[in-house]
Design a protein around this motif. Sequence first.
Motif, short mmCIF file in Angstrom:
data_model
loop_
_atom_site.label_atom_id
_atom_site.label_comp_id
_atom_site.label_asym_id
_atom_site.label_seq_id
_atom_site.Cartn_x
_atom_site.Cartn_y
_atom_site.Cartn_z
N SER A 15 7.73 -15.39 -6.67
CA SER A 15 7.94 -16.94 -7.02
C SER A 15 8.05 -17.12 -8.45
CB SER A 15 6.91 -17.80 -6.30
OG SER A 15 5.69 -17.54 -6.65
N GLU A 16 7.50 -16.32 -9.27
CA GLU A 16 7.61 -16.59 -10.65
C GLU A 16 8.50 -15.54 -11.72
OE1 GLU A 16 4.86 -14.75 -9.15
OE2 GLU A 16 3.74 -16.48 -8.58
N ALA A 17 9.45 -15.03 -10.68
CA ALA A 17 10.38 -14.05 -11.40
C ALA A 17 11.56 -14.86 -12.11
CB ALA A 17 10.93 -13.34 -10.35
N ASP A 18 12.09 -14.68 -12.99
CA ASP A 18 12.99 -15.40 -13.74
C ASP A 18 14.39 -14.88 -13.63
OD1 ASP A 18 13.00 -12.90 -15.27
OD2 ASP A 18 12.69 -13.96 -17.20
N GLY A 19 14.58 -13.85 -12.77
CA GLY A 19 16.07 -13.71 -12.42
C GLY A 19 16.78 -14.45 -11.19
N TYR A 20 17.83 -14.05 -10.96
CA TYR A 20 18.57 -14.65 -9.65
C TYR A 20 18.02 -13.95 -8.46
CZ TYR A 20 21.64 -16.82 -13.05
OH TYR A 20 22.01 -17.42 -14.12
N ARG A 21 18.06 -14.85 -7.21
CA ARG A 21 17.68 -14.36 -6.10
C ARG A 21 18.26 -14.86 -4.95
NH1 ARG A 21 14.97 -18.89 -4.46
NH2 ARG A 21 13.90 -20.19 -5.85
N LEU A 22 18.01 -14.68 -3.64
CA LEU A 22 18.59 -15.26 -2.55
C LEU A 22 17.67 -16.54 -2.45
CD1 LEU A 22 19.01 -12.60 0.14
CD2 LEU A 22 20.76 -13.66 -0.91
N PRO A 23 18.33 -17.74 -1.94
CA PRO A 23 17.55 -18.91 -1.81
C PRO A 23 16.74 -19.00 -0.71
CG PRO A 23 19.81 -19.18 -1.14
CD PRO A 23 19.79 -17.73 -1.63
N LEU A 24 15.63 -19.62 -0.56
CA LEU A 24 14.79 -19.76 0.72
C LEU A 24 15.67 -20.53 1.65
CD1 LEU A 24 11.48 -20.75 -0.86
CD2 LEU A 24 12.15 -18.36 0.23
N GLU A 25 15.72 -20.34 2.86
CA GLU A 25 16.30 -21.29 3.98
C GLU A 25 16.18 -22.85 3.65
OE1 GLU A 25 17.37 -21.24 8.81
OE2 GLU A 25 15.50 -20.32 7.98
N ILE A 26 14.97 -23.33 3.20
CA ILE A 26 14.69 -24.70 2.93
C ILE A 26 15.62 -25.23 1.46
CG2 ILE A 26 12.56 -24.50 1.77
CD1 ILE A 26 11.90 -26.98 3.31
N GLU A 27 15.65 -24.17 0.82
CA GLU A 27 16.20 -24.48 -0.39
C GLU A 27 17.78 -24.54 -0.17
OE1 GLU A 27 13.82 -22.33 -3.98
OE2 GLU A 27 14.94 -20.97 -2.66
#
Length: 138
Positions: A15-27
Motif C-alpha cells: 500500500s505504500e508503493a509509489d508506482g502504478y498497480r492494479l486497482p483494488l476491486e472496491i477502487e
Amino acid sequence: EGYSPSDTEKISFQSEADGYRLPLEIEWEWAARGGGADNGFIYSGSNDLSKICWSRQSIWVVGESQCNELGIHDMCGHVWQWCWDDIRPRGGDEATRATRGGSYSDPASSCTVAFRCSHKPNYIHANVGFRVARNRDV
C-alpha cells in the motif's frame, strides 16, 4: 517458462508503493460508479448501454464513448479489467483475480458496475485488459 499457482504467492500488495498497480476491486467500483458524484447508473456513466459501449460488437478506440461523472471512459463494456483482489470460488484452492466491467463480447447484464467475475492469473484473452491505479499521495 510455465505458470504455477505458487507464482501468485510471490506477489504482494504494498500500500505504500509509489508506482502504478492494479486497482483494488472496491477502487474500481468507486471509479466506475462516478465516485462521490454517483448518480446510481446501471453502467458507468449512463443507464443506456449504447451511450457508453458497443456491447456485442468489438473493441474500439479508447475515449470515444460517453464518460462517467469522473470523466473516465470505457469502464464498462469494452474489455474486462483486472483488479488486484484474489477471489477463490467456494471450495476452491486455486487463486483467481477479480475482473470487472464486462466486455464487448458479453451480454449487457455482464457490463454493469455491480457485476463481477474472476479469472486465473494466467488467463489471456482479447476481451481482458487492465486499468492502472496509483496511490493518491504520490
